[in-house]
Design an enzyme around this catalytic site. Sequence first.
Site, PDB file in Angstrom:
ATOM      1  N   LEU A   1       0.862  -1.173   0.000  1.00  0.00           N
ATOM      2  CA  LEU A   1       0.000   0.000   0.000  1.00  0.00           C
ATOM      3  C   LEU A   1       0.898   1.221   0.000  1.00  0.00           C
ATOM      4  CD1 LEU A   1      -2.883  -0.683   2.593  1.00  0.00           C
ATOM      5  CD2 LEU A   1      -3.065  -0.602   0.101  1.00  0.00           C
ATOM      6  N   ASP A   2       0.529   2.225  -0.784  1.00  0.00           N
ATOM      7  CA  ASP A   2       1.314   3.446  -0.804  1.00  0.00           C
ATOM      8  C   ASP A   2       1.340   4.080   0.584  1.00  0.00           C
ATOM      9  OD1 ASP A   2       1.640   3.136  -3.527  1.00  0.00           O
ATOM     10  OD2 ASP A   2      -0.087   4.396  -4.015  1.00  0.00           O
ATOM     11  N   ARG A   3       2.371   4.837   0.848  1.00  0.00           N
ATOM     12  CA  ARG A   3       2.519   5.478   2.156  1.00  0.00           C
ATOM     13  C   ARG A   3       1.276   6.280   2.577  1.00  0.00           C
ATOM     14  NH1 ARG A   3       7.654   9.161   4.094  1.00  0.00           N
ATOM     15  NH2 ARG A   3       6.872   9.653   6.177  1.00  0.00           N
TER      16      ARG A   3
ATOM     17  N   HIS B   1       0.314   2.974  -8.329  1.00  0.00           N
ATOM     18  CA  HIS B   1      -0.590   4.135  -8.252  1.00  0.00           C
ATOM     19  C   HIS B   1      -1.770   4.000  -9.222  1.00  0.00           C
ATOM     20  CE1 HIS B   1       2.672   7.098  -6.543  1.00  0.00           C
ATOM     21  NE2 HIS B   1       2.385   6.100  -5.716  1.00  0.00           N
TER      22      HIS B   1
END
Length: 253
Positions: free
Chosen positions: A55-57, A160
Amino acid sequence: MPSLTLLYQDAHLVAVHKPAGLLVHRTALARGEREFLLQRLRDRLNQRVYPVHRLDRPTSGVMVFALTPDIAARLCEAFAEQQLDKRYLAVVRGIAPESERLDYPLRDENGSRPKAEMPAMPAVTDITRLDSVELPVQVNRYPQARYSLVEARPLSGRHHQIRRHLSRRGYPIIGDTRHGKSVHNRFFARHLEAPRLLLAATGLAFEHPVFKQRLTLECALDAPMAALFEHFGWAGHLPVDRQRLTPLPARNP
């Protein structure tokens, strides 16, 4: 940083609610960071854990870790082959389509090579507008500001992907500093106490690698995002923490 919420745990894997703003593990691009999800979970369980997806930050929500290398290998393979169902909730600018499949090919964004040299790979995201709101304020050039609550279900795993697909379709996610609109990001940060990316991984379902049952995980929103939903009248769409194991459907012989 809030304490970790465990969503599910057995002898083989564990699922947690990743807070927004927390990196999963150390990277070369985050040398100054001192706190990571992997480290916090390892210390909480007092054992090694192995991430099997990402998961992106700035994204919050459900994330799964294996508890042994063998389970990690099995889950990584299944996740890489998209043998899972993922559900995200996002707040976007504008009135999004009622339902649509976004299938724009995407280039990699890892920065190691010029974009022109990166091949565009197939990417598919199904989106559904769950609700919308119109605010009597001028944020950009229009006298009113409109926003939508969107459910996104990615059918591929590009970097993304949801953020880029929604932005390209004309409905960028609020708080997205790379693919979004700064004027709307600032409005949410200053006037709605929402200075973060409004994207949350609220659902994940896959075949348990040992029990051979379908594990379905659902994850509540964090407090700031939940408060925004309440403010917009979207409380009926708030997810809750929940997990269940169910028999797999019979396979055709």
